[in-house]
Design an enzyme around this catalytic site. Structure first.
Site, short mmCIF file in Angstrom:
data_model
loop_
_atom_site.label_atom_id
_atom_site.label_comp_id
_atom_site.label_asym_id
_atom_site.label_seq_id
_atom_site.Cartn_x
_atom_site.Cartn_y
_atom_site.Cartn_z
N GLU A 41 1.06 -1.30 -0.37
CA GLU A 41 0.00 0.40 0.04
C GLU A 41 1.03 0.90 0.21
OE1 GLU A 41 -2.99 0.20 -1.07
OE2 GLU A 41 -3.43 -1.32 -1.01
N TYR A 124 -6.95 5.97 4.87
CA TYR A 124 -6.86 4.85 3.83
C TYR A 124 -6.36 3.88 4.14
CZ TYR A 124 -6.02 2.66 -0.39
OH TYR A 124 -6.10 1.35 -1.33
N ASP A 142 -9.88 5.77 -2.10
CA ASP A 142 -8.39 6.73 -2.53
C ASP A 142 -8.98 7.06 -3.26
OD1 ASP A 142 -8.66 4.91 -3.91
OD2 ASP A 142 -6.50 3.95 -4.56
N1 ADE Z 1 -3.64 0.59 -5.30
C1 ADE Z 1 -3.17 0.36 -3.72
N2 ADE Z 1 -3.93 -1.13 -3.69
C2 ADE Z 1 -3.64 -1.66 -4.14
C3 ADE Z 1 -4.97 -3.23 -4.91
N3 ADE Z 1 -4.70 -3.57 -3.77
N4 ADE Z 1 -4.29 -3.87 -6.13
C4 ADE Z 1 -3.44 -2.77 -6.92
N5 ADE Z 1 -3.30 -1.22 -6.44
C5 ADE Z 1 -3.88 -0.81 -5.30
#
Ligand code: ADE
Length: 277
Positions: A41, A124, A142
């Site tokens: 993340e 988030y 997000d």
């Molecule tokens: N961006 C943030 N978390 C994500 C996820 N789990 N898969 C793809 N893009 C992301």
């Protein structure tokens, strides 16, 4: 904000039927380890999936758990962050690993209030950990998810954070929050991007003019960090090199170094510039 059950169902159907065909196979979807979820993340916060993929795997090989990250030198962590940019994120990640070791004996909390106290963890990210690691029934919002909601429920008209969160809360399908959010991530990255491109083409909208990357402070910060990942260098020689190569003033380079030093990304000692120990 009242959303009808029919509209909720139609929305869930659109997302899930699209996802059945377009689902991406991503490494952070094969784990429920909160540490590995957090690493993904934080990397994905400002960096595209394609750029994160190789670094993510290498980073986890070198730092497989919070203990490994917490006990490693900052310089090693910054070296493994190569190619991702926004290096301050690496420092936050390490600080979080240290906090999890010292405050929770290496076990990540699952409680939102406790997650929010970790360095660099905002709403988030706290929600993403609860969902992707602990499968909790909460809604994370997000930029992409906000845009999807605005597109489906408000005809593209931007709304307050509170209204978006209210809608996000009521549309999470029972028992499927993990799948739901992964599906939204893919839909946002692939489908919404496509829709936006089509809309812009139809309306003849040109891409927003942005400052060329080479004129941003971020460009020079990144270049300096790249040099220091290889070795420590004399400050005067470093400045001289950059002044020559990029035609910028000494004062400008000095300001860039000041910024990096203030952010604890570099150390200046006895005329030498290095990564922090
Ligand atoms: N961006 C943030 N978390 C994500 C996820 N789990 N898969 C793809 N893009 C992301």
């Amino acid at each position: 904000m009242k959303v009808s059950p029919q509209k909720i169902q139609a929305f869930q159907h659109t997302i899930f039927s699209w996802w059945k065909i377009n689902r991406r196979d991503l490494p952070w979807r094969k784990t429920h380890d909160p540490y590995k979820i957090l690493v993904s993340e934080v990397m994905l916060q400002q960096t595209q999936v394609s750029r994160v993929l190789p670094t993510y795997q290498a980073f986890l090989l070198r730092f497989p758990d919070a203990q490994a990250l917490a006990s490693s030198p900052v310089a090693d962590v910054l070296k493994m962050w190569k190619g991702l940019g926004y290096n301050r994120r690496a420092l936050y990640l390490k600080k979080t690993a240290e906090a999890v070791m010292s405050q929770y004996g290496g076990i990540f909390p699952s409680d939102e209030a406790l997650l929010l106290q970790l360095p660099g963890v905002g709403k988030y990210t706290a929600r993403a950990i609860q969902i992707f690691a602990y499968k909790k029934h909460v809604a994370a919002v997000d930029t992409n998810i906000r845009q999807i909601i605005v597109h489906f429920f408000f005809e593209g008209q931007s709304q307050s954070e509170k209204i978006i969160q209210d809608v996000a809360d009521v549309v999470v399908p029972k028992g499927k929050s993990w799948e739901w959010h992964q599906a939204l991530m893919d839909y946002g990255a692939i489908e919404l991007t496509k829709k936006k491109r089509i809309k812009n083409t139809l309306q003849g909208i040109q891409k927003k003019k942005t400052i060329p990357f080479k004129e941003t402070n971020r460009f020079y910060r990144g270049k300096i960090m790249d040099v220091l990942r290889e070795k420590s260098v004399k400050e005067l020689a470093l400045i001289d090199d950059f002044v020559r190569q990029y035609d910028r003033s000494e004062a400008f380079m000095d300001l860039i170094l000041d910024g990096l030093e203030k952010d604890n990304l570099i150390v200046r000692k006895r005329g030498l510039v290095s990564l922090p120990e």
